[in-house]
Design a protein around this motif. Structure first.
Motif, PDB file in Angstrom:
ATOM      1  N   GLY A 118      10.390  14.786  -1.933  1.00 35.38           N
ATOM      2  CA  GLY A 118      10.059  13.361  -2.032  1.00 35.38           C
ATOM      3  C   GLY A 118      11.234  12.535  -2.519  1.00 35.38           C
ATOM      4  N   GLU A 121      13.495  11.920   0.345  1.00 33.62           N
ATOM      5  CA  GLU A 121      12.900  10.895   1.191  1.00 33.62           C
ATOM      6  C   GLU A 121      13.110   9.506   0.588  1.00 33.62           C
ATOM      7  N   ALA A 122      12.897   9.401  -0.728  1.00 35.83           N
ATOM      8  CA  ALA A 122      13.086   8.100  -1.395  1.00 35.83           C
ATOM      9  C   ALA A 122      14.530   7.631  -1.221  1.00 35.83           C
ATOM     10  N   ARG A 124      16.648   8.517   1.129  1.00 36.29           N
ATOM     11  CA  ARG A 124      16.877   8.145   2.542  1.00 36.29           C
ATOM     12  C   ARG A 124      16.327   6.757   2.799  1.00 36.29           C
TER      13      ARG A 124
END
Lengths: 224, 353
Positions: A118, A121-122, A124
């Protein structure tokens, strides 16, 4: 015990520390990027280079499956090329480093893989480049695990360093074998073992202390 | 507040499809031919059950997923076609808030909020000032130097929101931002999102599986089911006159139209031969929301009405009511016609004998 012997023990301790410190440092310099790459280059991951990942993984496994004492002897020509000689304490740093790199790389790889996806992802979503994600997210977040991994690596290197007597490397292991075993001086062997135990304890304690310091995952103390 | 008003960007889905490769081969479709326009500056909710495709839709807006067909335009820019630097530039214009916060455990509150600014290459002094502003905006001044592990869930999500706002985005994406929070904290976080939308003017697109979240902050809603948008429109319209069964089932838990257990066991779709009651769902909307219609019904038609359940809700300051009633099946048609004539919506749910 003679003053001579005490000097030998002090010298041997320094030699061990020197070999371990330099090979651990070099091992980290090469092992860290390798480990990060291994952790991020599988298909679909940040750096996604599946082929290179496979090849490097094989090389790392191969290096890790060679028993250290055989590695020391097998790479003598390479050691001579790098260190100018294949005999002595400094030369012994070459095989120690060669053994440390894949080991440290795997430890770093595991530490990086533990980081919550996660967070990647954050990062990115923020518009971070893969390199920024590695530098600002993956390594800082994995630092507690990396620290413990490096501690483990240093302890292993202390053990490995006892074997480099085979190629004329000195240090505590070599002293223990030559005096304690070959010259029948059990007290030297005993002292060598005690010093090694103290060294390992020290390394482990410092490593754990540092890992706890950089670990912010659990709140410190109660009632804060 | 030093934040300048941002011109929110619109988000347009044009026949967007997204299929994933299945592990065993073949493809599975997550989003199927979705067209939706999210107005600039509005708060729009996409509601659906888990696996309905809402998360995939949201993640395509900032390019975390790429569509396999169709286009997604954010402020007119084609996200699906953007690569590398261009894509990262779009992402800086689109903040994202996550269900599980996704904060760095190794950084303090201030450090977490600074991250997107560091990533964008903003100079240190400006980062400091901006971070202080953001911390103040989300009300965490006292926690600036704390680590996430020392914060409550609500505080963590405030950090997440501040972080998402750091680069002054035109769009804020919320991925189930309140689903991990307790009801009270959910309210304060929703209020914060509302304030941000009002004060900064940025577009908010949120996904949720809770109708209450949509009711509380979204002006527009899209209902997604099986990768398709089955209903979309203004929240008030969708709530007061839901067209699709999925929408109705989402609303049923929320709007007091859940059948009591003792009726649920007995209700049947076909009318039994013996005398029986019909169960009717009545929706009061707009100017009729607060009219005493049942009293009038009894007075004008002389009908006995049983109230089974009901509630009055508010959406964007407009009231609307939902009522489940039962009355003599022989006169149900007459009663429904009467209510419809007075601007109410009715729906027959079945018979109880």
């Amino acid at each position: 015990m003679s003053a001579n012997l005490i000097n030998l023990l002090i010298d041997a301790t320094w030699q061990t520390l020197y070999m371990v410190a330099v090979s651990a440092a070099l091992g980290t310099v090469f092992g860290l990027p390798l480990g990060v790459f291994l952790a991020t280059s599988q298909r679909g991951e940040l750096l996604s280079r599946p082929l290179i990942n496979k090849v490097l993984g094989l090389v790392v496994n191969a290096a890790r499956s060679v028993p250290f004492i055989i590695l020391v002897v097998a790479i003598i020509p390479f050691t001579r090329m790098v260190a100018g000689t294949s005999i002595g304490t400094t030369a012994a740093i070459v095989p120690l480093t060669i053994a440390a790199v894949p080991f440290i790389a795997r430890l770093i790889e595991n530490a990086i893989r533990e980081v919550d996806s996660g967070l990647i992802e954050a990062a990115r979503a923020m518009g971070a480049t893969p390199l920024q994600i590695i530098r600002k997210v993956l390594i800082p977040e994995a630092l507690p695990s990396i620290t413990l991994g490096l501690t483990l690596a240093v302890v292993s290197l202390i053990g490995y360093s006892a074997m480099v007597g085979a190629v004329g490397g000195e240090g505590l292991g070599d002293l223990g074998i030559r005096y304690g075993y070959q010259r029948f001086m059990p007290e030297v062997m005993a002292i060598v073992v005690v010093i090694l135990i103290v060294l390992v304890q020290l390394v482990q304690t410092i490593g754990e202390w540092f890992a706890a310091r950089v670990d912010k995952r659990a709140p410190k103390g109660r009632g804060q | 507040m030093s934040d300048r008003k941002i011109q929110g960007a619109s988000i347009v889905f044009q026949s967007v499809g997204k299929a994933f490769a299945k592990p065993g081969g073949g493809m599975v479709s997550a989003v199927d031919d979705v067209s939706l326009t999210v107005d600039a500056g509005a708060i729009t909710g996409i509601i659906g059950r888990s696996g309905a495709g809402k998360s995939t839709m949201l993640r395509m807006v900032n390019g975390l997923e790429r569509p396999t067909s169709g286009k997604i335009l954010v402020g007119g820019q084609d996200v699906g076609a953007a690569q590398g630097t261009a894509l990262r530039a779009i992402r800086r214009d689109v903040g994202m808030v996550f269900q599980h916060f996704n904060l760095l455990a190794s950084r303090t509150v201030a450090g977490n909020i600074a991250l997107p600014l560091e990533v964008a290459g903003v100079p240190g002094a400006r980062i400091k000032a901006r971070v202080a502003d953001l911390i103040h905006r989300v009300g965490l001044d006292a926690q600036a130097d704390r680590y996430p592990a020392e914060l409550s869930g609500g505080q963590k999500q405030r950090v997440g929101i501040a972080r998402a706002l750091a680069t002054e985005p035109k769009v804020l994406l919320s991925d189930e931002a309140t689903s991990a929070l307790d009801p009270e904290t959910t309210q304060t976080v929703l209020e914060l999102l509302k304030d941000i939308n009002r004060e900064l003017g940025l577009t908010i697109l949120l996904i949720t599986h809770e109708m209450a979240v949509v009711r509380d902050i979204a002006s527009h809603v899209a209902v997604i089911e099986g990768g398709r948008i089955v209903e979309a429109g203004k929240t008030y319209d969708v709530f007061t006159a839901p067209q699709h069964p999925t929408t109705r089932s989402f609303l049923s838990g929320l709007t007091g139209v859940t059948l009591p257990a003792f009726i649920k066991g007995k209700i049947s779709d076909t009318r039994p031969a013996r005398p029986c009651d019909e169960v009717i769902h009545v929706t009061f909307a707009g100017k009729h929301a607060t009219d005493p219609m049942l009293a009038l019904l009894t007075r004008d038609l002389g009908l006995q009405v049983n109230i089974l359940s009901g509630a009055i809700e508010e959406i964007g300051d407009q009231p609307f009511g939902n009522l489940l009633i039962s009355l003599d099946a022989d006169r149900a048609a007459e009663a429904r016609a009467y209510l419809e004539r007075h601007g109410l919506l009715t729906q027959g749910l079945g018979y109880v004998g």
